[in-house]
Each structure stands twice: as structure tokens, then as C-alpha cells.
Motif scaffolding. Sequence first.
Motif, PDB file in Angstrom:
ATOM      1  N   ASP A 108      43.813  32.497  42.696  1.00  0.00           N
ATOM      2  CA  ASP A 108      44.536  33.372  42.422  1.00  0.00           C
ATOM      3  C   ASP A 108      45.276  32.246  41.206  1.00  0.00           C
ATOM      4  O   ASP A 108      45.958  31.239  41.244  1.00  0.00           O
ATOM      5  CB  ASP A 108      44.967  34.059  43.015  1.00  0.00           C
ATOM      6  N   PHE A 110      43.864  25.247  34.026  1.00  0.00           N
ATOM      7  CA  PHE A 110      42.973  24.427  32.352  1.00  0.00           C
ATOM      8  C   PHE A 110      42.419  24.217  33.430  1.00  0.00           C
ATOM      9  O   PHE A 110      41.915  25.335  33.929  1.00  0.00           O
ATOM     10  CB  PHE A 110      43.955  23.297  32.159  1.00  0.00           C
ATOM     11  N   ILE A 111      41.449  23.169  32.862  1.00  0.00           N
ATOM     12  CA  ILE A 111      40.133  23.029  33.164  1.00  0.00           C
ATOM     13  C   ILE A 111      39.816  23.395  35.269  1.00  0.00           C
ATOM     14  O   ILE A 111      39.086  24.003  35.613  1.00  0.00           O
ATOM     15  CB  ILE A 111      39.271  21.999  33.012  1.00  0.00           C
ATOM     16  N   SER A 144      39.106  36.751  40.707  1.00  0.00           N
ATOM     17  CA  SER A 144      40.195  36.471  41.136  1.00  0.00           C
ATOM     18  C   SER A 144      41.975  37.519  40.517  1.00  0.00           C
ATOM     19  O   SER A 144      41.923  38.253  40.197  1.00  0.00           O
ATOM     20  CB  SER A 144      40.924  35.225  40.921  1.00  0.00           C
ATOM     21  N   MET A 168      31.599  32.884  40.103  1.00  0.00           N
ATOM     22  CA  MET A 168      32.398  31.617  40.073  1.00  0.00           C
ATOM     23  C   MET A 168      33.632  32.061  41.329  1.00  0.00           C
ATOM     24  O   MET A 168      34.323  33.005  40.919  1.00  0.00           O
ATOM     25  CB  MET A 168      33.410  30.621  39.258  1.00  0.00           C
ATOM     26  N   GLN A 169      33.843  30.553  42.350  1.00  0.00           N
ATOM     27  CA  GLN A 169      34.955  31.435  43.220  1.00  0.00           C
ATOM     28  C   GLN A 169      36.353  30.680  42.227  1.00  0.00           C
ATOM     29  O   GLN A 169      35.784  29.203  41.994  1.00  0.00           O
ATOM     30  CB  GLN A 169      34.688  30.789  44.938  1.00  0.00           C
ATOM     31  N   PHE A 181      39.682  25.554  37.072  1.00  0.00           N
ATOM     32  CA  PHE A 181      40.182  26.895  37.100  1.00  0.00           C
ATOM     33  C   PHE A 181      38.782  26.984  37.760  1.00  0.00           C
ATOM     34  O   PHE A 181      39.211  27.879  38.654  1.00  0.00           O
ATOM     35  CB  PHE A 181      39.887  27.099  35.845  1.00  0.00           C
ATOM     36  N   ILE A 182      37.571  26.319  37.533  1.00  0.00           N
ATOM     37  CA  ILE A 182      36.839  26.400  37.784  1.00  0.00           C
ATOM     38  C   ILE A 182      36.345  25.730  39.146  1.00  0.00           C
ATOM     39  O   ILE A 182      35.958  24.241  38.765  1.00  0.00           O
ATOM     40  CB  ILE A 182      35.227  26.443  36.992  1.00  0.00           C
ATOM     41  N   THR A 227      34.746  35.910  38.162  1.00  0.00           N
ATOM     42  CA  THR A 227      35.812  35.044  39.135  1.00  0.00           C
ATOM     43  C   THR A 227      36.760  36.165  40.101  1.00  0.00           C
ATOM     44  O   THR A 227      36.234  35.772  41.369  1.00  0.00           O
ATOM     45  CB  THR A 227      36.975  34.342  38.225  1.00  0.00           C
TER      46      THR A 227
END
Lengths: 232, 232
Positions: A28, A2-3, A158, A24-25, A5-6, A156
Amino acid sequence: LFIPFIKFCINERSNGTKKSWDFMQTHDSVSVLIFNTTSHCFILVKQFRPAVYMSEWERSKLKPLQPAEEESAEPAPAEPKVPEEDKAGETSEGTSSHQPPASAGVTYELCAGLVDKPNLSLEEIARQEVLEECGYDVSVTKLRKITSFRSGVGVTGSKQTMFYAEVSDENHVGEGGGKPQEGELIEVVKVPLHEAMTFAFDESIPKTMGVIFSFIWFHSNMSPKYKISTNV
Amino acid sequence: LFIPFIKFCINERSNGTKKSWDFMQTHDSVSVLIFNTTSHCFILVKQFRPAVYMSEWERSKLKPLQPAEEESAEPAPAEPKVPEEDKAGETSEGTSSHQPPASAGVTYELCAGLVDKPNLSLEEIARQEVLEECGYDVSVTKLRKITSFRSGVGVTGSKQTMFYAEVSDENHVGEGGGKPQEGELIEVVKVPLHEAMTFAFDESIPKTMGVIFSFIWFHSNMSPKYKISTNV
């Protein structure tokens, strides 16, 4: 998944404006196609996604008379088999044309999670997500890697590793639902095997590519073992 | 499909710090699986992705002795068929352990583009991308929609529509390569049909899920018409 993530934006200018090169970093991730061999159903998660809702809200502003209804001219390739109330992109009575219903932000996804625990293997993280989000206790040794790939190459960069897990009703030890304290709002959804391909290619059902890919992977790789409908 | 993908971040705090709820607004997108019926090859694009490179760079900092080499313990399921120099995740001689080679930021992707021209249909935008990125002039009527789905549900919430296009050498009118003036650095790559599934599931070749999904879709839907190797 969910959120959190960022994590943060990098490459931000000191005055706060964004360069066109922002990315954005993130961590994985892992995702898991879960198949219940007792009920012959796939187990998905249904989540409200703020980003999807905002995307539909932006769309509704462009088309004030038909909010979030860009599909109308393109009939779905197969007859929908899910309840009507489960479909996004519909205008509910009583909502303003500039405010899509909450269902417009809902997507069907594979069970998934971030690789944010350095001491755990990908399989162990996948196992935890299956338990937390879907309530199934599956052994690490039962997880089969499907493949891995880059996700969000423009943002990202990833890597996501996708697994396949067979579970049975005997492995069902909890309700799942994720971690509400971390902002997760997850509903566990079953998709019967015989409806899977219709579900996958019904564009009126909002979903990720991971759902479609993994269903078609199952069809290609598991069909000798489990019969799957091929009406697409 | 390159850097203009990201338009701006919203939900930014006035002091410039980011909330954990940040997400990005982007345009919807199209992607196209291109199959050349003359050479029986899929046409992909190979791009340097800054976000992927940064992701590998971060990974290399976590493992200073084995930069970007997380795959070593997991042998690929099939024998690689691409030249060694095409593989990311390798350390080139002469590079510092904290600086992965540029190849670590390269991914194989479907031809794709943003839906940022309101007067054009999805098919017309897809047609333009096939011409600009891959040099094939394909009629809009030859584009077949595979399906659509949500991409980047945690970040952008945008929608991607995937098409299938058959082209022939006769349609090859240019070199492709994208628009260098917009920062695109695209190489057109051919994947022979008989190597496609090996390519798709060789995890040492960095690629998007769109490549894998569309190859397996082709295998499921086009195999009566074109023979595809199934060595996975």
C-alpha cells in the motif's frame, strides 16, 4: 515512491510466458499534498519515470514524424504558466525521432511512499517521505487524512491513503530529493497557489491524477482559509 | 476496463527472474463520468478485481484474526449511505480467516476502457465503453473532456483521458455489463447526486481515485447547474 514499488509478478507460467491474468503484488502507499503557508505554494516532486519514458518511446514509434506530440490538436484549456523547458512531450533539437528527450519521462507528482515498514503508522511513513523527498520536518499530528482509495485496480490492487500537510519555511530543514542510493531522482518543485488550478488542468504538464485531485480538493475545502484562483 | 489491460512485462531477465526495474507496457485509456439528468444519478461500474482481491488476501494473512479489516480504528468521516452488503473489508460468516469474501475484491469505478483501436478517436472509444458497460447510447459530441493525466507512473506510464457525459433515460438502450466473453464482470450502479460526496469520502466503500476526483470536479464545475450536497 520509486522503483521498489514493484515486488514481483505472480501467476507466471512455468515456461516464463505471461498469462493475461497477471497482476503484481505491491505494498500500500501514502501520498501527501504539501502546502507551504509561508510562500503560499504547493510542494510537489518531479521525477523521471522509466515507465512513462518507455510509454512515450512507444508512442514516438507510432508517430515517427511527431514523437510524443499527441497533444498538438488539443490546445490546453488555460494558458501555461510553467517554464517551457519543464514541459514533456516536446522534441528537443538533436534528438532522433525515435528517442524522445529525457523530459518526456518526467512527471509531477505528490510526495509519496510505500507502506513497507510494519512498525510505523501511515502518518509516520508519510512524515518520513515529506522529510526525505521534500526536506520539510512536519509533525505527525499536523497530517490530515484526505481520504483513501484503490490504486492500480487492474495491476496491483493496493490501497493509497492521501494526506494534507501544512508546512512553513521554518519546517524546511533539508533539501529533500529522496534517496539516490535507492534509485530516486527527485526534484522538489513549488507551484504557487494562484497558479495551481491552471497547472492542474494544463494537459501539456505531465502529472498524476493525485496532483489534480488534491489541488481541486484544496480548492473545495481550504478556499475559505486560503484564496485560490478559479480560472478553470 | 478489465484484464487485457496488461499486455506483457518487459525487461525480463533471460532466466525468468525479474529485475527491480520491471515495468509493463499498456495502452492508454479513457474514463467517463456519466451523469443521468433524468434521475440525477451518477452511473458507475462495480467490478470484481482479481488484483484487489489478492491484495486483500495478502492483507488477511498479515492479520489472521481481522481479515481485511484495517479500517476499524478509523471511523469513516460521514455516515455510510450504501447497503451494508455492498461494503468490502467485512468478514462474512462461514468464510475462513484466510479467505476474504468475494466482495473484498469489488471496487466502484468510472466507466473506462483501453485505447486499443487506432482508427477510433478517444471520444469514439469512450462512447463505445459507455454503451458496452453501462447501456447508454451517447453522442460523441456530448462528451466533454475533463482532463488527462498519467496513470500508474511506477508501472505502466500510460495516459488516461477523462470525459464527462450527460445522459438521460431516453439514451438507455441496453443493460450494459461489459463483455462477459472478455472476462468482464460488471454491474451498473447508480449513485444519487445528493449522496455523491458522502459516497466519495466514505472510505469503507472501495473505489478508485477517479470516482472521487470526478465527483469533486462535478461539484466544482457543475454546481451552478445541478445542486450537489456538500456534507464533507
